[in-house]
Design a protein around this motif. Structure first.
Motif, short mmCIF file in Angstrom:
data_model
loop_
_atom_site.label_atom_id
_atom_site.label_comp_id
_atom_site.label_asym_id
_atom_site.label_seq_id
_atom_site.Cartn_x
_atom_site.Cartn_y
_atom_site.Cartn_z
N UNK A 150 -4.59 -27.42 -9.85
CA UNK A 150 -4.75 -26.90 -8.50
C UNK A 150 -5.30 -25.49 -8.45
N UNK A 151 -5.32 -24.80 -9.59
CA UNK A 151 -5.89 -23.45 -9.64
C UNK A 151 -7.35 -23.48 -9.20
N UNK A 152 -7.71 -22.61 -8.28
CA UNK A 152 -9.09 -22.50 -7.80
C UNK A 152 -9.74 -21.27 -8.43
N UNK A 153 -10.98 -21.42 -8.81
CA UNK A 153 -11.70 -20.34 -9.47
C UNK A 153 -12.73 -19.73 -8.53
N UNK A 154 -12.86 -18.42 -8.63
CA UNK A 154 -13.83 -17.72 -7.79
C UNK A 154 -14.46 -16.59 -8.59
N UNK A 155 -15.76 -16.46 -8.51
CA UNK A 155 -16.47 -15.35 -9.15
C UNK A 155 -16.35 -14.13 -8.24
N UNK A 156 -15.87 -13.02 -8.80
CA UNK A 156 -15.62 -11.85 -7.98
C UNK A 156 -16.02 -10.57 -8.71
N UNK A 157 -16.23 -9.51 -7.93
CA UNK A 157 -16.40 -8.18 -8.47
C UNK A 157 -17.80 -7.88 -8.97
N UNK A 158 -17.97 -6.62 -9.33
CA UNK A 158 -19.27 -6.12 -9.78
C UNK A 158 -19.75 -6.86 -11.02
N UNK A 159 -18.82 -7.23 -11.91
CA UNK A 159 -19.19 -7.86 -13.17
C UNK A 159 -19.20 -9.39 -13.08
N UNK A 160 -19.00 -9.94 -11.87
CA UNK A 160 -19.04 -11.39 -11.67
C UNK A 160 -18.08 -12.10 -12.63
N UNK A 161 -16.82 -11.72 -12.55
CA UNK A 161 -15.81 -12.27 -13.44
C UNK A 161 -14.90 -13.24 -12.71
N UNK A 162 -14.17 -14.06 -13.46
CA UNK A 162 -13.30 -15.09 -12.91
C UNK A 162 -11.89 -14.84 -13.42
N UNK A 163 -10.95 -14.67 -12.52
CA UNK A 163 -9.56 -14.42 -12.89
C UNK A 163 -8.98 -15.61 -13.64
N UNK A 164 -8.21 -15.32 -14.68
CA UNK A 164 -7.50 -16.35 -15.42
C UNK A 164 -8.21 -16.88 -16.63
N UNK A 165 -9.50 -16.55 -16.79
CA UNK A 165 -10.26 -17.03 -17.95
C UNK A 165 -11.12 -15.90 -18.50
N UNK A 166 -11.35 -15.96 -19.80
CA UNK A 166 -12.22 -15.00 -20.48
C UNK A 166 -13.50 -15.69 -20.92
#
Length: 454
Positions: free
Chosen positions: A382-398
């Motif tokens: 159910x975790x939803x992923x979103x690209x965010x921030x200046x560096x276009x990063x995704x919370x929860x994953x590297x």
């Protein structure tokens, strides 16, 4: 006396459409195009139409000359009247008036759509969005070649600049050991205060004063430097994405999946990026990597530039070059060749011209590696992923650079807008089977690129 280019001018200017226009990159390109009489961008696409209009006025465009059409027909009429069209989306693009698309949205599904539309309309594509390149670049390049068109990474961003440097290095006959770039923001250390400043973020690091040279144990020095700046964010998704793009065109791979990221000074690069058996970091020849630039106040920056480390030859030759200030390893076996710059859109007109003229020499890309996503914590279904921030990063994953055959792994930027169907434990890769809501056209392009093989 005015120094001028001796290159012949075109009788018909190159017509550019720029997507993702209202950003730092877009502004640098539009400002530079004002200096060039043989190309221009009269169609600018961005959801923030008002922002684009304000930027154009800042750049000296008459407000009366800026319009916001909502259909392709309205755009065609505006262009015929000599106006600049600020467009909210691709539906209003007049493709009959486009020679080259410069894609800079950074949004995978939208950018893939723009690139397909341009190629279908007979326009060349200059790809600035590294996120799109990492997922769909192989398929888009193949489509362009099949249509007799050009698909090129845009000069001014590190991937294209590094590819140009690599081409020069290979043409001169060198054996490449490592290639890469510096991180976006330097670590500026002031010995007088013991403080490191990284683009306005500061940490106390008094121990760096005794670590400004590699010493007899470079690996120990690197570890100590990293400990001193542990409070700073040095690795970015943008870095990994750019090195993945370079991999597509060169076949180079990362020595370790998260890259080494040494805290280093430019004169040390030939020592640090030597082969491991010679005391360096590199375990396999032809590795991509990123370093964190350490400099003192008043020292010039690497400016997010690019480098290649090569094996040398005749000791006398290379001692001569060391004497002229070139970066040679202490044992004389390696040299670092580098360009300390990336000028963003200021350089991209070179690629626009090369696309039209067919003068670029770029290898056909293949999905040699994939920029994948490794969970940094336990992720629940159910975790939803979103690209965010200046560096276009995704919370929860590297972001990690790995072999694309690793079990249908999901490319990092295909997670944008997707949702997990199953739990993913910390440390595991996210796979396509774990996801729903993956952007369909981008996924289709990724799989088409994979099918072309290495």
């Amino acid at each position: 006396m005015v120094i001028q280019s001796q290159a012949p001018r075109r009788t018909s200017p190159i017509r550019v459409v720029l997507t993702g226009a209202n950003g730092g990159y877009g502004r640098t390109l539009l400002d530079q195009l004002r200096r060039l009489p043989d190309m221009g961008a009269a169609q600018l696409v961005d959801p923030d139409v008002e922002g684009v209009s304000r930027m154009l006025v800042d750049l000296g465009v008459d407000p009366a000359a800026i319009v916001a059409p909502t259909t392709a027909a309205e755009t065609a009429a505006a262009l015929a009247d000599g106006r600049v069209a600020a467009l909210a989306d691709g539906a209003a693009i007049d493709w009959s008036a486009v020679d080259v698309l410069v894609e800079a949205t950074g949004r995978v599904e939208a950018g893939v759509g723009y690139a397909h539309a341009a190629l279908d309309a007979g326009a060349h594509v200059v790809m600035v969005s590294k996120e799109i390149e990492s997922v769909a670049g192989v398929a888009l390049s193949a489509k362009a070649r099949g249509l007799g068109l050009r698909y090129l990474p845009g000069d001014g961003d590190q991937p294209a600049n590094l590819l140009r440097l690599v081409a020069w290095v290979l043409e001169t006959g060198f054996d490449i050991v490592a290639l890469g770039k510096s991180g976006e923001y330097d670590l500026r250390f002031d010995p007088a205060t013991g403080v490191v400043d990284q683009n306005g973020v500061r940490v106390d690091a008094p121990g760096l004063a005794g670590l400004l040279e590699l010493g007899d144990d470079p690996h120990a020095t690197l570890a100590a430097r990293a400990e001193q700046v542990a409070g700073l964010k040095r690795a970015a998704a943008a870095d990994a994405c750019e090195m993945n793009v370079v991999s597509l065109y060169t076949g180079a791979v990362s020595d370790v999946e998260a890259m080494h990221y040494p805290v280093a000074r430019p004169h040390e690069l030939a020592d640090l990026y030597a082969a491991r058996e010679d005391g360096g970091l590199i375990g396999r020849t032809g590795s991509v990597d990123v370093f964190s630039m350490l400099r003192l106040p008043g020292e010039a920056s690497f400016a997010g530039g690019v480098f290649v480390v090569v094996r040398t030859g005749d000791p006398v030759t290379w001692e001569t070059l060391r004497g002229k200030g070139h970066v040679i390893s202490r044992d004389g076996r390696y040299a670092c060749i580098y360009w300390p710059y990336h000028y963003m859109g200021v350089e991209t007109p070179l690629t626009i011209a090369a696309a039209v003229d067919g003068t670029a020499v770029v290898a056909e890309p293949r999905q040699h590696t994939v920029l994948a996503a490794r969970a940094t914590a336990d992720l629940a279904a159910g975790t939803e992923f979103r690209v965010e921030g200046h560096h276009h990063e995704i919370a929860g994953v590297a972001p990690v650079i790995i072999d694309p055959d690793a079990g249908e792994v999901a490319p990092y930027y295909l997670l944008s807008g997707a949702r997990l169907l199953a739990d993913v434990p910390a440390g595991e890769l996210v796979r396509l089977a774990d996801l729903e809501g993956v952007p369909e056209r981008a996924l289709e392009a990724y799989r088409a690129g994979l099918a072309l093989g290495a």
